[in-house]
Design a protein around this motif. Structure first.
Motif, PDB file in Angstrom:
ATOM      1  N   THR A  19     -41.813  36.818 -92.328  1.00  0.00           N
ATOM      2  CA  THR A  19     -42.375  36.292 -93.094  1.00  0.00           C
ATOM      3  C   THR A  19     -43.296  37.546 -93.845  1.00  0.00           C
ATOM      4  O   THR A  19     -44.155  37.914 -94.015  1.00  0.00           O
ATOM      5  N   PHE A  20     -42.709  38.052 -95.712  1.00  0.00           N
ATOM      6  CA  PHE A  20     -43.432  38.626 -96.114  1.00  0.00           C
ATOM      7  C   PHE A  20     -43.920  38.678 -96.788  1.00  0.00           C
ATOM      8  O   PHE A  20     -43.908  37.113 -97.111  1.00  0.00           O
ATOM      9  N   HIS A  68     -44.422  42.932 -94.044  1.00  0.00           N
ATOM     10  CA  HIS A  68     -44.482  41.418 -93.408  1.00  0.00           C
ATOM     11  C   HIS A  68     -44.531  41.772 -92.068  1.00  0.00           C
ATOM     12  O   HIS A  68     -45.205  42.265 -91.322  1.00  0.00           O
ATOM     13  N   SER A 102     -40.366  31.833 -94.661  1.00  0.00           N
ATOM     14  CA  SER A 102     -39.705  32.703 -94.164  1.00  0.00           C
ATOM     15  C   SER A 102     -38.276  32.685 -93.881  1.00  0.00           C
ATOM     16  O   SER A 102     -37.556  32.368 -94.624  1.00  0.00           O
TER      17      SER A 102
END
Length: 131
Positions: A58-59, A70, A45
């Motif tokens: 967070t992708f 995300h 993250s």
């Protein structure tokens, strides 16, 4: 709950747009609605200062499908999912960002949409100018 899809056509290949937009180190260059300051990696993250306070982003993992979804964990603990797609377009690429109203007032929803529009305009200009 309403959703709105905000998009921009960018005169560059989908691969170029994806590579730039999916790189967290570029967030502060184009995503003022999300990142206003250093992007700090914390595991998978990223911690960023945003207009909403300090958030965790967070992708999804890098992929060949142009997906830049995300999750943004807000200071309140609420997590907002943001679907983003880069797709081929006859003039290059189109980036599509889906905004969901969730618990936002109508005015806040419109402000969010306007912020995303400004961010996508900035992204378009940066990429088309070769940044």
């Amino acid at each position: 709950m309403r959703s709105r899809h905000v998009s921009r056509v960018i005169a560059a290949s989908p691969e170029v747009v994806y590579a730039f937009a999916a790189d967290p180190d570029n967030l502060t260059r184009w995503a003022a609605g999300l990142a206003q300051g250093a992007v700090v990696r914390e595991g998978d993250s990223f911690l960023v200062d945003s207009p909403m306070g300090r958030v965790t982003v967070t992708f999804v993992p890098h992929n060949g499908f142009g997906i830049i979804d995300h999750d943004v964990a807000l200071p309140s603990g609420e997590v907002v999912n943001n679907p983003v797609r880069v797709i081929a377009h006859p003039e290059g690429a189109e980036i599509v960002f889906t905004i969901r109203q969730l618990a936002l007032s109508d005015d806040d929803f419109l402000r969010d949409a306007a912020a995303v529009e400004r961010d996508l305009d900035t992204l378009k200009n940066l990429i088309e100018q070769g940044s």
